[in-house]
Scaffold this motif. Sequence first.
Motif, PDB file in Angstrom:
ATOM      1  N   SER A 146       0.852  -1.206   0.000  1.00 11.72           N
ATOM      2  CA  SER A 146       0.000   0.000   0.000  1.00 11.72           C
ATOM      3  C   SER A 146       0.881   1.247   0.000  1.00 11.72           C
ATOM      4  N   LEU A 147       1.968   1.199   0.766  1.00 12.72           N
ATOM      5  CA  LEU A 147       2.899   2.341   0.788  1.00 12.72           C
ATOM      6  C   LEU A 147       3.508   2.555  -0.599  1.00 12.72           C
ATOM      7  N   ILE A 148       3.849   1.455  -1.253  1.00  8.81           N
ATOM      8  CA  ILE A 148       4.422   1.553  -2.608  1.00  8.81           C
ATOM      9  C   ILE A 148       3.385   2.160  -3.564  1.00  8.81           C
ATOM     10  N   GLY A 149       2.152   1.689  -3.448  1.00  5.58           N
ATOM     11  CA  GLY A 149       1.070   2.220  -4.288  1.00  5.58           C
ATOM     12  C   GLY A 149       0.894   3.721  -4.079  1.00  5.58           C
ATOM     13  N   ARG A 150       0.919   4.134  -2.789  1.00  7.99           N
ATOM     14  CA  ARG A 150       0.743   5.559  -2.486  1.00  7.99           C
ATOM     15  C   ARG A 150       1.897   6.371  -3.074  1.00  7.99           C
ATOM     16  N   TYR A 151       3.109   5.834  -2.998  1.00 11.95           N
ATOM     17  CA  TYR A 151       4.275   6.554  -3.528  1.00 11.95           C
ATOM     18  C   TYR A 151       4.152   6.707  -5.055  1.00 11.95           C
ATOM     19  N   VAL A 152       3.853   5.610  -5.731  1.00 10.82           N
ATOM     20  CA  VAL A 152       3.821   5.710  -7.198  1.00 10.82           C
ATOM     21  C   VAL A 152       2.622   6.535  -7.678  1.00 10.82           C
ATOM     22  N   THR A 244       9.662  -4.214  -2.341  1.00 12.42           N
ATOM     23  CA  THR A 244       9.794  -3.995  -0.900  1.00 12.42           C
ATOM     24  C   THR A 244      11.271  -4.075  -0.506  1.00 12.42           C
ATOM     25  N   HIS A 245      11.955  -5.126  -0.985  1.00  9.65           N
ATOM     26  CA  HIS A 245      13.313  -5.403  -0.504  1.00  9.65           C
ATOM     27  C   HIS A 245      14.361  -5.199  -1.611  1.00  9.65           C
ATOM     28  N   PRO A 246      15.108  -4.085  -1.564  1.00  9.23           N
ATOM     29  CA  PRO A 246      16.128  -3.860  -2.613  1.00  9.23           C
ATOM     30  C   PRO A 246      17.429  -4.608  -2.306  1.00  9.23           C
ATOM     31  N   VAL A 247      17.416  -5.903  -2.563  1.00 12.30           N
ATOM     32  CA  VAL A 247      18.629  -6.715  -2.331  1.00 12.30           C
ATOM     33  C   VAL A 247      19.718  -6.255  -3.320  1.00 12.30           C
ATOM     34  N   LEU A 248      19.344  -6.114  -4.573  1.00 13.35           N
ATOM     35  CA  LEU A 248      20.160  -5.482  -5.615  1.00 13.35           C
ATOM     36  C   LEU A 248      21.647  -5.840  -5.581  1.00 13.35           C
ATOM     37  N   VAL A 249      21.917  -7.095  -5.919  1.00 19.75           N
ATOM     38  CA  VAL A 249      23.303  -7.567  -5.978  1.00 19.75           C
ATOM     39  C   VAL A 249      23.864  -7.434  -7.394  1.00 19.75           C
ATOM     40  N   SER A 250      25.163  -7.556  -7.527  1.00 21.62           N
ATOM     41  CA  SER A 250      25.841  -7.624  -8.833  1.00 21.62           C
ATOM     42  C   SER A 250      25.428  -6.505  -9.788  1.00 21.62           C
ATOM     43  N   GLY A 260      16.089  -0.011 -19.243  1.00 18.07           N
ATOM     44  CA  GLY A 260      15.024   0.916 -19.655  1.00 18.07           C
ATOM     45  C   GLY A 260      14.092   1.365 -18.545  1.00 18.07           C
ATOM     46  N   ALA A 261      14.383   0.992 -17.284  1.00 20.07           N
ATOM     47  CA  ALA A 261      13.501   1.487 -16.206  1.00 20.07           C
ATOM     48  C   ALA A 261      13.840   2.936 -15.922  1.00 20.07           C
ATOM     49  N   ARG A 262      12.804   3.726 -15.665  1.00 17.11           N
ATOM     50  CA  ARG A 262      12.998   5.138 -15.297  1.00 17.11           C
ATOM     51  C   ARG A 262      13.623   5.248 -13.927  1.00 17.11           C
ATOM     52  N   LYS A 263      13.171   4.384 -13.013  1.00 12.46           N
ATOM     53  CA  LYS A 263      13.582   4.508 -11.628  1.00 12.46           C
ATOM     54  C   LYS A 263      13.313   3.186 -10.919  1.00 12.46           C
ATOM     55  N   VAL A 264      14.135   2.890  -9.918  1.00 14.98           N
ATOM     56  CA  VAL A 264      13.848   1.749  -9.040  1.00 14.98           C
ATOM     57  C   VAL A 264      13.419   2.335  -7.700  1.00 14.98           C
ATOM     58  N   ILE A 265      12.267   1.877  -7.243  1.00 16.11           N
ATOM     59  CA  ILE A 265      11.659   2.419  -6.017  1.00 16.11           C
ATOM     60  C   ILE A 265      11.595   1.289  -5.002  1.00 16.11           C
ATOM     61  N   ALA A 266      12.083   1.566  -3.779  1.00 19.53           N
ATOM     62  CA  ALA A 266      12.090   0.479  -2.786  1.00 19.53           C
ATOM     63  C   ALA A 266      11.876   1.048  -1.391  1.00 19.53           C
ATOM     64  N   ILE A 277      10.973   4.853   0.403  1.00 17.47           N
ATOM     65  CA  ILE A 277       9.737   4.689   1.190  1.00 17.47           C
ATOM     66  C   ILE A 277      10.114   4.037   2.511  1.00 17.47           C
ATOM     67  N   SER A 278       9.599   4.576   3.608  1.00 20.39           N
ATOM     68  CA  SER A 278       9.876   3.924   4.890  1.00 20.39           C
ATOM     69  C   SER A 278       8.708   3.030   5.292  1.00 20.39           C
ATOM     70  N   VAL A 279       9.035   1.826   5.772  1.00 19.67           N
ATOM     71  CA  VAL A 279       7.989   0.919   6.268  1.00 19.67           C
ATOM     72  C   VAL A 279       7.692   1.175   7.747  1.00 19.67           C
ATOM     73  N   ALA A 280       8.330   2.194   8.323  1.00 17.01           N
ATOM     74  CA  ALA A 280       8.121   2.485   9.749  1.00 17.01           C
ATOM     75  C   ALA A 280       6.636   2.629  10.121  1.00 17.01           C
ATOM     76  N   PRO A 281       5.809   3.329   9.304  1.00 16.88           N
ATOM     77  CA  PRO A 281       4.393   3.451   9.699  1.00 16.88           C
ATOM     78  C   PRO A 281       3.678   2.102   9.789  1.00 16.88           C
ATOM     79  N   VAL A 282       4.007   1.190   8.890  1.00 19.60           N
ATOM     80  CA  VAL A 282       3.357  -0.133   8.888  1.00 19.60           C
ATOM     81  C   VAL A 282       3.750  -0.905  10.155  1.00 19.60           C
ATOM     82  N   ILE A 283       5.021  -0.812  10.523  1.00 16.50           N
ATOM     83  CA  ILE A 283       5.503  -1.511  11.725  1.00 16.50           C
ATOM     84  C   ILE A 283       4.895  -0.864  12.972  1.00 16.50           C
TER      85      ILE A 283
END
Length: 288
Positions: A146-152, A244-250, A260-266, A277-283
Amino acid sequence: MIIVAGSASSKLAARVAKLLGCPLAKSEVTRFPDGESYVRVNHNFKDEHAVVVQSTYYPQNDNFIELFLLLDAIKDLGAKRVTAVVPYFGYARQDKRFKPGEAISVRTMCKLVERAGADDIFTIDIHEEEIMANFAIPAYNLTAMSLIGRYVSRLDLRDPVVLAGDQGALHHAKRAAAEFMADYDYLEKTRQTSTKVAIRPKRLNVSKRDVVIVDDIISTGGTVIEAIKILKKQGARRIYAACTHPVLVSNALRKIIAAGARKVIATDTIEHKTSVISVAPVIAERIR
Ligand code: R5P
C-alpha cells in the motif's frame, strides 16, 4: 515499550521509535579478534516490552547472529516480552528442499529466532506467506505494497498499469494498484511451441501506458529486466520497477536502469539508495 536498533536497521528502528514516541536503545556490535560477534545493549530492560528491529540482508549470517544474540540477551536482562521485527527475512527463498539433501534454510532460521527468545515476530512481504507457519509463536507478515502504491500514485503516471512479474505476485500488484485505482495485471508465460514461450500481460494491453512492475524482492534484477524488455517490445511508455526489498546484488540497479527502467523504487527494509519509502508506519501501527 522500547525499540532496540540492530545494526542492520538503525535508521528504520529510529523512525519506528519516533512514530511511537518510544525510547530507542542502540546496540553496540563489534568483533572479537577471531571474527566472532560481540553484542551489548546497555539498558535496563526489567519488565519492559522490547522490540528488536533487525533486518537480515547481506551479510545475512552476521545479521542473523546479531539478532539471535540481541533477543537472547534482552530476555536474559529481564524484559517481560521481546518482539522481533525482521523487516527483510533472509534465507526465505530456500523454503523448500528443491534437490534431495538440501537444508530448508528458512525453517532453520525461524526455529532459531524463536529459540533465541522472541515472543512474537513481525516481518514484511516475506517471500512466501506459508513460511510464517514455521513459527509456533505469533508471527505476522505485514505488507509494504500500500505504501508503494501511495508513492507511485504521486509520480504523475499516464494511464498506469501495476504489473506483477508472475501470477504468484499478483496480490502485490492488486494491493499497490488499489491505492490509486489503477489497473493491475501479471505477466503470463504461454508455451507456443516446444521451443517458443510467449510472455505478455494476462489481460491488459500496455501500449502507450506507464507501467509499474512490483515484486517482493529485486535481487540480481534478472526477473525485472526480462519484464522490462517484454514491456518495451509491447509499446509500454515509462517503466518503473518497485519492490519492498532492494537486495540489488551484482550491479542490478545499473542493469535495470540500462534495460530501460525510469527509476527503481524500494523501501527501507534494506537500507539502500533506492529506499525512498519507509515501512516504519506499517511496523509502528501493528506493534503499537
Ligand atoms: C521470486 O519469486 C521473487 O519474487 C523475485 O521475483 C525474485 O527473487 C527476484 O530475483 P532476481 O532479481 O534475482 O530476478
